[in-house]
Write a protein that holds these residues in place. Structure first.
Motif, PDB file in Angstrom:
ATOM      1  N   ASP A  23       0.802  -1.219   0.000  1.00 31.51           N
ATOM      2  CA  ASP A  23       0.000   0.000   0.000  1.00 31.51           C
ATOM      3  C   ASP A  23       0.842   1.280   0.000  1.00 31.51           C
ATOM      4  O   ASP A  23       0.288   2.376  -0.096  1.00 31.51           O
ATOM      5  N   LEU A  24       2.143   1.148   0.120  1.00 28.29           N
ATOM      6  CA  LEU A  24       3.012   2.330   0.099  1.00 28.29           C
ATOM      7  C   LEU A  24       3.069   2.919  -1.313  1.00 28.29           C
ATOM      8  O   LEU A  24       2.856   2.214  -2.303  1.00 28.29           O
ATOM      9  N   ALA A  25       3.409   4.188  -1.362  1.00 24.58           N
ATOM     10  CA  ALA A  25       3.658   4.826  -2.661  1.00 24.58           C
ATOM     11  C   ALA A  25       4.875   4.150  -3.304  1.00 24.58           C
ATOM     12  O   ALA A  25       5.741   3.627  -2.592  1.00 24.58           O
ATOM     13  N   PRO A  26       4.951   4.156  -4.631  1.00 25.22           N
ATOM     14  CA  PRO A  26       6.055   3.444  -5.303  1.00 25.22           C
ATOM     15  C   PRO A  26       7.453   3.836  -4.819  1.00 25.22           C
ATOM     16  O   PRO A  26       8.295   2.960  -4.614  1.00 25.22           O
ATOM     17  N   GLU A  27       7.708   5.120  -4.607  1.00 25.03           N
ATOM     18  CA  GLU A  27       9.054   5.527  -4.159  1.00 25.03           C
ATOM     19  C   GLU A  27       9.308   5.071  -2.721  1.00 25.03           C
ATOM     20  O   GLU A  27      10.433   4.710  -2.366  1.00 25.03           O
ATOM     21  N   GLN A  28       8.263   5.046  -1.890  1.00 21.58           N
ATOM     22  CA  GLN A  28       8.412   4.549  -0.517  1.00 21.58           C
ATOM     23  C   GLN A  28       8.653   3.035  -0.528  1.00 21.58           C
ATOM     24  O   GLN A  28       9.491   2.529   0.229  1.00 21.58           O
ATOM     25  N   ARG A  29       7.918   2.335  -1.371  1.00 21.06           N
ATOM     26  CA  ARG A  29       8.084   0.889  -1.479  1.00 21.06           C
ATOM     27  C   ARG A  29       9.500   0.552  -1.925  1.00 21.06           C
ATOM     28  O   ARG A  29      10.132  -0.352  -1.381  1.00 21.06           O
ATOM     29  N   LYS A  30      10.013   1.294  -2.885  1.00 19.74           N
ATOM     30  CA  LYS A  30      11.379   1.066  -3.366  1.00 19.74           C
ATOM     31  C   LYS A  30      12.374   1.293  -2.235  1.00 19.74           C
ATOM     32  O   LYS A  30      13.283   0.491  -2.026  1.00 19.74           O
ATOM     33  N   ARG A  31      12.201   2.375  -1.495  1.00 22.04           N
ATOM     34  CA  ARG A  31      13.095   2.676  -0.361  1.00 22.04           C
ATOM     35  C   ARG A  31      13.034   1.564   0.679  1.00 22.04           C
ATOM     36  O   ARG A  31      14.061   1.147   1.217  1.00 22.04           O
ATOM     37  N   PHE A  32      11.821   1.077   0.954  1.00 22.07           N
ATOM     38  CA  PHE A  32      11.656  -0.011   1.915  1.00 22.07           C
ATOM     39  C   PHE A  32      12.459  -1.237   1.472  1.00 22.07           C
ATOM     40  O   PHE A  32      13.223  -1.803   2.255  1.00 22.07           O
ATOM     41  N   TYR A  33      12.285  -1.654   0.230  1.00 19.74           N
ATOM     42  CA  TYR A  33      12.948  -2.869  -0.240  1.00 19.74           C
ATOM     43  C   TYR A  33      14.464  -2.706  -0.339  1.00 19.74           C
ATOM     44  O   TYR A  33      15.214  -3.647  -0.076  1.00 19.74           O
ATOM     45  N   VAL A  34      14.926  -1.507  -0.679  1.00 14.77           N
ATOM     46  CA  VAL A  34      16.376  -1.264  -0.717  1.00 14.77           C
ATOM     47  C   VAL A  34      16.963  -1.421   0.688  1.00 14.77           C
ATOM     48  O   VAL A  34      17.969  -2.106   0.885  1.00 14.77           O
ATOM     49  N   GLU A  35      16.329  -0.786   1.666  1.00 13.34           N
ATOM     50  CA  GLU A  35      16.814  -0.877   3.053  1.00 13.34           C
ATOM     51  C   GLU A  35      16.692  -2.298   3.595  1.00 13.34           C
ATOM     52  O   GLU A  35      17.595  -2.792   4.270  1.00 13.34           O
ATOM     53  N   GLN A  36      15.587  -2.945   3.311  1.00 16.43           N
ATOM     54  CA  GLN A  36      15.373  -4.300   3.799  1.00 16.43           C
ATOM     55  C   GLN A  36      16.421  -5.255   3.238  1.00 16.43           C
ATOM     56  O   GLN A  36      16.973  -6.083   3.962  1.00 16.43           O
ATOM     57  N   THR A  37      16.710  -5.122   1.950  1.00 14.52           N
ATOM     58  CA  THR A  37      17.699  -5.991   1.316  1.00 14.52           C
ATOM     59  C   THR A  37      19.074  -5.827   1.956  1.00 14.52           C
ATOM     60  O   THR A  37      19.802  -6.803   2.137  1.00 14.52           O
ATOM     61  N   LYS A  38      19.420  -4.607   2.338  1.00 10.36           N
ATOM     62  CA  LYS A  38      20.718  -4.355   2.973  1.00 10.36           C
ATOM     63  C   LYS A  38      20.824  -4.993   4.356  1.00 10.36           C
ATOM     64  O   LYS A  38      21.909  -5.392   4.762  1.00 10.36           O
ATOM     65  N   GLN A  39      19.709  -5.058   5.083  1.00 15.53           N
ATOM     66  CA  GLN A  39      19.780  -5.376   6.499  1.00 15.53           C
ATOM     67  C   GLN A  39      19.270  -6.757   6.903  1.00 15.53           C
ATOM     68  O   GLN A  39      19.541  -7.202   8.019  1.00 15.53           O
ATOM     69  N   LEU A  40      18.537  -7.443   6.040  1.00 17.39           N
ATOM     70  CA  LEU A  40      17.987  -8.748   6.426  1.00 17.39           C
ATOM     71  C   LEU A  40      19.096  -9.753   6.716  1.00 17.39           C
ATOM     72  O   LEU A  40      20.168  -9.716   6.117  1.00 17.39           O
TER      73      LEU A  40
END
Length: 134
Positions: A23-40
């Protein structure tokens, strides 16, 4: 992180998070996945560290520095005591092993719970940045 939480409950929470992220805006979703990929963290790496190294090195992997410090210090004390001939040091080694055993058995769940909590924090950070940016 609770070991008593069922995998079904954890999976339901993960699914709810996926819905929130969708449900996030596309740029927010992208930021979420970039950060998540770095830290998982990889559950298999956590399990391997737990299996291979007595002394809590798997805690370092999940950034639990205080637990690692205590466990590693106890291990060093036990090794020194054994070298000095104190047979009671075996009790410390057994205690450390008994503490580590459930963490080995529940390693997949522990790492998934860590990843879920981390993902929720990233989600809230991304949402807060969007609110501040308005």
């Amino acid at each position: 992180m609770s070991r008593s939480e069922s995998m079904e409950a954890l999976e339901a929470k993960e699914e709810q998070l996926r819905t929130l992220v969708a449900d996030l805006a596309p740029e927010q979703r992208k930021r979420f996945y970039v950060e998540q990929t770095k830290q998982l963290k990889d559950p298999d790496t956590y399990a391997a560290l737990n299996w291979l190294f007595l002394g809590g090195f798997h805690h370092l992997y999940l950034r639990k520095y205080s637990i690692f410090s205590v466990e590693f210090t106890l291990l060093i004390i036990a090794i020194i005591a054994l070298v000095m001939g104190f047979i009671y040091a075996v009790v410390i080694l057994i205690a450390i092993s008994l503490y580590e055993l459930p963490q080995l058995f529940f390693s997949q769940k522990i790492a998934r719970q860590y990843n879920y909590n981390l993902s929720m924090q990233i989600y809230h950070d991304v949402k807060a940045e969007a609110t501040i940016g308005r």
